[in-house]
Design a protein around this motif. Structure first.
Motif, PDB file in Angstrom:
ATOM      1  N   ILE A  97       0.841  -1.207   0.000  1.00  0.00           N
ATOM      2  CA  ILE A  97       0.000   0.000   0.000  1.00  0.00           C
ATOM      3  C   ILE A  97       0.871   1.251   0.000  1.00  0.00           C
ATOM      4  CG2 ILE A  97      -1.549   1.373   1.452  1.00  0.00           C
ATOM      5  CD1 ILE A  97      -2.965  -1.203   2.207  1.00  0.00           C
ATOM      6  N   ILE A  98       1.918   1.248   0.833  1.00  0.00           N
ATOM      7  CA  ILE A  98       2.815   2.407   0.888  1.00  0.00           C
ATOM      8  C   ILE A  98       3.457   2.654  -0.471  1.00  0.00           C
ATOM      9  CG2 ILE A  98       4.922   3.318   1.932  1.00  0.00           C
ATOM     10  CD1 ILE A  98       4.218   1.765   4.460  1.00  0.00           C
ATOM     11  N   VAL A  99       3.890   1.584  -1.131  1.00  0.00           N
ATOM     12  CA  VAL A  99       4.556   1.724  -2.427  1.00  0.00           C
ATOM     13  C   VAL A  99       3.568   2.104  -3.521  1.00  0.00           C
ATOM     14  CG1 VAL A  99       5.795   0.479  -4.240  1.00  0.00           C
ATOM     15  CG2 VAL A  99       6.442   0.164  -1.845  1.00  0.00           C
ATOM     16  N   ALA A 100       2.478   1.365  -3.639  1.00  0.00           N
ATOM     17  CA  ALA A 100       1.550   1.551  -4.756  1.00  0.00           C
ATOM     18  C   ALA A 100       0.818   2.887  -4.700  1.00  0.00           C
ATOM     19  CB  ALA A 100       0.546   0.397  -4.794  1.00  0.00           C
ATOM     20  N   PHE A 101       0.417   3.321  -3.492  1.00  0.00           N
ATOM     21  CA  PHE A 101      -0.409   4.520  -3.378  1.00  0.00           C
ATOM     22  C   PHE A 101       0.384   5.785  -3.053  1.00  0.00           C
ATOM     23  CE2 PHE A 101      -3.572   1.185  -2.783  1.00  0.00           C
ATOM     24  CZ  PHE A 101      -4.649   1.676  -3.509  1.00  0.00           C
ATOM     25  N   PHE A 102       1.538   5.644  -2.422  1.00  0.00           N
ATOM     26  CA  PHE A 102       2.254   6.832  -1.967  1.00  0.00           C
ATOM     27  C   PHE A 102       3.606   7.044  -2.646  1.00  0.00           C
ATOM     28  CE2 PHE A 102      -0.488   5.475   1.552  1.00  0.00           C
ATOM     29  CZ  PHE A 102      -1.224   6.636   1.756  1.00  0.00           C
ATOM     30  N   GLU A 103       4.364   5.988  -2.890  1.00  0.00           N
ATOM     31  CA  GLU A 103       5.716   6.163  -3.432  1.00  0.00           C
ATOM     32  C   GLU A 103       6.078   5.011  -4.362  1.00  0.00           C
ATOM     33  OE1 GLU A 103       7.812   8.603  -4.283  1.00  0.00           O
ATOM     34  OE2 GLU A 103       7.721   9.244  -2.189  1.00  0.00           O
ATOM     35  N   PRO A 104       5.576   5.022  -5.611  1.00  0.00           N
ATOM     36  CA  PRO A 104       5.853   3.920  -6.542  1.00  0.00           C
ATOM     37  C   PRO A 104       7.337   3.720  -6.824  1.00  0.00           C
ATOM     38  CG  PRO A 104       4.032   5.275  -7.334  1.00  0.00           C
ATOM     39  CD  PRO A 104       4.628   5.995  -6.160  1.00  0.00           C
ATOM     40  N   ILE A 105       8.129   4.781  -6.733  1.00  0.00           N
ATOM     41  CA  ILE A 105       9.556   4.663  -7.033  1.00  0.00           C
ATOM     42  C   ILE A 105      10.275   3.806  -5.999  1.00  0.00           C
ATOM     43  CG2 ILE A 105      10.317   6.666  -5.703  1.00  0.00           C
ATOM     44  CD1 ILE A 105      11.559   5.705  -9.204  1.00  0.00           C
ATOM     45  N   ALA A 106       9.608   3.543  -4.850  1.00  0.00           N
ATOM     46  CA  ALA A 106      10.226   2.729  -3.799  1.00  0.00           C
ATOM     47  C   ALA A 106      10.147   1.240  -4.091  1.00  0.00           C
ATOM     48  CB  ALA A 106       9.559   3.019  -2.451  1.00  0.00           C
ATOM     49  N   ALA A 107       9.467   0.848  -5.163  1.00  0.00           N
ATOM     50  CA  ALA A 107       9.356  -0.572  -5.489  1.00  0.00           C
ATOM     51  C   ALA A 107      10.714  -1.142  -5.875  1.00  0.00           C
ATOM     52  CB  ALA A 107       8.362  -0.770  -6.632  1.00  0.00           C
ATOM     53  N   GLY A 108      10.935  -2.398  -5.532  1.00  0.00           N
ATOM     54  CA  GLY A 108      12.184  -3.052  -5.890  1.00  0.00           C
ATOM     55  C   GLY A 108      13.305  -2.722  -4.928  1.00  0.00           C
ATOM     56  N   SER A 109      14.526  -3.007  -5.363  1.00  0.00           N
ATOM     57  CA  SER A 109      15.689  -2.793  -4.500  1.00  0.00           C
ATOM     58  C   SER A 109      16.139  -1.345  -4.488  1.00  0.00           C
ATOM     59  CB  SER A 109      16.847  -3.667  -4.985  1.00  0.00           C
ATOM     60  OG  SER A 109      17.299  -3.223  -6.254  1.00  0.00           O
ATOM     61  N   GLY A 110      15.788  -0.579  -5.516  1.00  0.00           N
ATOM     62  CA  GLY A 110      16.236   0.803  -5.611  1.00  0.00           C
ATOM     63  C   GLY A 110      17.620   0.953  -6.207  1.00  0.00           C
ATOM     64  N   ILE A 111      18.347  -0.157  -6.372  1.00  0.00           N
ATOM     65  CA  ILE A 111      19.717  -0.070  -6.882  1.00  0.00           C
ATOM     66  C   ILE A 111      19.762   0.444  -8.328  1.00  0.00           C
ATOM     67  CG2 ILE A 111      21.792  -1.403  -7.428  1.00  0.00           C
ATOM     68  CD1 ILE A 111      21.225  -3.139  -5.029  1.00  0.00           C
ATOM     69  N   PRO A 112      18.905  -0.039  -9.256  1.00  0.00           N
ATOM     70  CA  PRO A 112      18.952   0.519 -10.614  1.00  0.00           C
ATOM     71  C   PRO A 112      18.685   2.023 -10.631  1.00  0.00           C
ATOM     72  CG  PRO A 112      17.702  -1.523 -10.603  1.00  0.00           C
ATOM     73  CD  PRO A 112      17.942  -1.169  -9.165  1.00  0.00           C
ATOM     74  N   GLN A 113      17.741   2.491  -9.788  1.00  0.00           N
ATOM     75  CA  GLN A 113      17.437   3.917  -9.756  1.00  0.00           C
ATOM     76  C   GLN A 113      18.606   4.736  -9.216  1.00  0.00           C
ATOM     77  OE1 GLN A 113      15.477   1.501  -8.681  1.00  0.00           O
ATOM     78  NE2 GLN A 113      13.383   1.784  -9.428  1.00  0.00           N
ATOM     79  N   ILE A 114      19.233   4.234  -8.144  1.00  0.00           N
ATOM     80  CA  ILE A 114      20.385   4.946  -7.585  1.00  0.00           C
ATOM     81  C   ILE A 114      21.545   4.915  -8.571  1.00  0.00           C
ATOM     82  CG2 ILE A 114      22.087   4.940  -5.726  1.00  0.00           C
ATOM     83  CD1 ILE A 114      19.313   5.950  -4.935  1.00  0.00           C
ATOM     84  N   LYS A 115      21.710   3.811  -9.251  1.00  0.00           N
ATOM     85  CA  LYS A 115      22.755   3.705 -10.265  1.00  0.00           C
ATOM     86  C   LYS A 115      22.532   4.732 -11.372  1.00  0.00           C
ATOM     87  CE  LYS A 115      25.026   0.247 -13.203  1.00  0.00           C
ATOM     88  NZ  LYS A 115      25.065  -1.177 -13.601  1.00  0.00           N
TER      89      LYS A 115
END
Length: 691
Positions: A97-115
């Motif tokens: 719920i936190i990911v889907a409704f409030f912060e979709p970018i938090a899905a997954g490990s986050g490593i590709p995004q930080i990279k």
């Protein structure tokens, strides 16, 4: 894109020239202070996560275990299954719920995004306050602390204002990612190498020391507070969230002729998982977009995982004696005799970290081959289905667990080929579980140097440094031949213009003229305010750089390049009404400082929010003081590899292409370079997302 090259306009140069030697020393000390704070806060977050996970997992397993034991003899195990599925789904539902409704970018490990962020790509909200695994959490902490404010919390502490620019923020985010790895594995050196190898695209020697300092503070903070939590103050025996245990005695020995076996395991772990991911991810993640469906999908996977796990345990007859030195925290007897426990339950009915540790260190004979084979296949397909759900979870631990399972299976099978059928020193199953875990994880994330050090630090023994390195190199070399690494697949699926270290090998025949964007929207050095407003309004928000030109007075020659200015700078100038009023013939305009630009960083307002009256549109704006008067330029005949090297090494956002007379003919951006890659049929162009 992000501006990793400092904009050297007159304001910047004046501020730097006014700063004394002591001022620069104070800034350097501030950088160390910020890195210390990043490590401390990341360690605290890791400590909080460890305690919460331990408590929740303890409650869940204790309740389910008692229920199973209650109904084993009298029947009604369906109630135990339902309870397990409900508990799994309820916990997953909260995270989803936190990911889907409030912060979709938090899905997954986050490593590709930080990279991608460290590569110079501005991904919206990637370092905003959110839930996430430790690497992403460390980067979020670094981004907030280094700026002295939090947009999510709407708090500005008015400190570290000098660091409010992309260049400084990038370095601190690198430190945060390293501190996250250090807290997760208790591997400060591995954290530094992870940030260098997998994350940071730009590096220098002083940054190495500061990142190592942040990593050491992170693991020490976690260690210190966990020792207090476990009522052992001062006994620093919990350096990381994931404890692989220590390899001692015969289990750390290996023979020279085992090295080819290790290398073969590295080839096996080259990416069974990724080959399926590469074909399934586009299919399983295309149609689930609505938040409510994403939450339901995550809950469904959690319930199915519990059902499959329960079924595997229920039908397993792998019973092992429960000795005095057993390491299973929640052993299930189920249908086994008194004094025995179900071995399949050890793998499924524990946290993944504890399961990995048991596969590494349990005595030979603890698992039979059928149990490990079924567990590997089942967990493998569950991991494929789980990846990409709307939850903050990565593939590190699942990959380690899968690899440890099939690695231990290899060790058992090797033991059976010895003459007397006993387990010899060269076929210890725990040793092969470690190699299998390294091979599987290395094949997925394609790290060699950093993962070698992480595994060595996490196990507390350098003996396996060479075998692990050989395994990881084999997994990477063989894996790269078949399919890209998981993070690269993830980045490519999102059509992100990621720039690798080098230009494609066959791109020398392309020139800057062929890859540049043209025609280019230019502005005069002294420009009418209405023209600037119209230019910003009529161009896309992805159009962020404008060459500034000047025309020689009394000449008919076309204007020549004299600088470069950004959309964000023009927005700040319009917001503060930095105009020259023609009616009064004033030659000076309102004085701005860099502080005015830093206060607006990093989320500059859109042009639609800036009100400019009709009278103000007739005013003029002198861009001389604010533009970068020395932008990087290349002739239009420059080869693509040379353009790529200049753009990539300096962290540029725009590169101006000029002719022999310094007239603007084009502009090279990240997207212009990233769309070329070496495919199976030579040099190919990609369709990339707007940046």
């Amino acid at each position: 894109s992000l501006d990793y090259d400092n904009i050297e306009n007159q304001l910047f140069l004046e501020e730097e020239r006014k700063m004394s030697y002591m001022g620069f020393r104070c800034l350097e000390i501030s950088r160390w202070v910020v890195c210390g704070l990043i490590g401390f806060l990341t360690g605290l977050i890791a400590c909080f996560i460890d305690i919460v996970v331990e408590q929740l997992a303890g409650i869940k397993y204790q309740v389910v275990k008692e229920n199973i034991e209650k109904f084993t003899e009298v029947g009604g195990l369906s109630i135990s299954l339902l309870l397990w599925a409900v508990l799994n789904s309820a916990i997953v539902m909260l995270g989803a719920i936190i990911v889907a409704f409030f912060e979709p970018i938090a899905a997954g490990s986050g490593i590709p995004q930080i990279k991608c962020y460290l590569n110079g790509i501005k991904i919206p909200r990637v370092v905003r306050l959110k839930e996430g695994p430790m690497i992403h959490s460390g980067a979020v902490v670094a981004a907030g602390v280094s700026q002295g404010r939090s947009t999510s919390l709407k708090r500005d502490f008015k400190i570290f204002e000098y660091f409010r620019r992309d260049t400084e923020k990038r370095d601190f985010v690198s430190a945060g990612a390293a501190a996250g790895v250090s807290a997760a594995f208790g591997a400060p050196v591995g954290g530094v190498l992870f940030s260098l190898e997998e994350g940071a695209s730009f590096w220098n020697q002083m940054l190495t020391w500061r990142i190592f300092f942040a990593s050491m503070i992170s693991t020490f903070t976690l260690n210190f507070f966990l020792s207090i939590y476990h009522n052992k103050p001062g006994e620093l025996s919990n350096p990381g969230l994931i404890n692989f245990g220590r390899f001692q005695g015969d289990s750390v020995a290996y023979n020279l002729y085992e090295i080819p076996l290790f290398i073969a395991m590295g080839a096996i772990g080259k990416n069974m998982l990724l080959l399926i991911f590469d074909s399934l991810i586009p299919l399983t993640r295309v149609y689930v977009h609505r938040p409510c469906l994403q939450v339901m999908e995550a809950m469904l996977v959690a319930a199915v995982t519990a059902t499959v796990s329960f079924t595997m345990i229920y039908f397993s007859n792998d019973c092992q004696p429960l000795g005095p030195e057993h390491t299973e925290e929640y052993p299930l007897q189920l249908f086994c005799a008194d004094g025995e426990y179900n071995s399949m339950a050890t793998a499924f009915f524990n946290t993944p970290e504890r399961s990995v540790r048991s596969l590494f260190h349990n005595q030979p004979g603890t698992y039979n081959p059928l149990t490990l084979g079924l567990f590997t296949l089942t967990y493998f397909f569950l991991a494929c289905w789980t990846y990409g759900l709307a939850v903050s979870a990565g593939v590190f631990i699942p990959s380690l667990l899968i690899g440890a399972a099939w690695g231990r299976l290899c060790g058992i099978l090797l033991a059976t080929i010895t003459p007397d059928g006993s387990v010899s020193i060269w076929a210890d199953p725990g040793k092969y579980a470690l190699i299998g875990a390294a091979a599987q994880l290395g094949g997925i994330v394609r790290m060699t140097l950093s993962l070698t050090v992480i595994m060595v630090e996490a196990t507390g023994n350098v003996t396996y440094g060479l075998p692990i390195m050989l395994v990881l190199m084999t997994a990477k070399i063989v894996g790269d031949y078949f399919v890209e690494g998981l993070y690269d697949i993830h980045i490519k699926l999102q059509s992100v213009p990621f720039l690798h270290w080098e230009a494609p090998a066959t791109s020398h025949w392309l020139t800057a003229r062929e890859v540049m964007s043209s025609p280019v929207t230019c502005l005069n050095r002294i420009e009418k305010v209405g023209t600037i407003v119209d230019t910003l309004s009529n161009t896309s928000t992805n159009h962020n750089g404008f060459p500034v030109v000047v025309k020689v007075s009394g000449s008919d020659e076309p204007p020549k390049l004299c600088g470069l200015i950004l959309r964000s700078q023009l927005i700040v100038l319009l917001k503060h009404k930095v105009f020259v009023e023609l009616a009064r013939s004033r030659l000076t305009q309102r004085k701005l400082q860099l502080k005015d630009f830093r206060d607006a960083y990093p989320r500059f307002p859109p042009i639609q929010s800036i009100h400019v009256s009709q009278d103000e549109r007739e005013c003029m704006m002198d861009l001389t003081e604010f533009m970068n008067a020395t932008p990087y330029t290349v002739p239009q005949e420059t080869s693509l590899p040379r353009v790529f090297k200049l753009f990539r090494a300096l962290g540029l956002r725009h590169l101006v292409v000029v002719d022999d007379e310094n007239r603007v003919v084009g502009l090279v951006t990240r997207k212009d370079l990233a769309r070329y890659h070496l495919g199976k049929h030579g040099l190919e162009e990609l369709q990339l997302a707007q940046t």
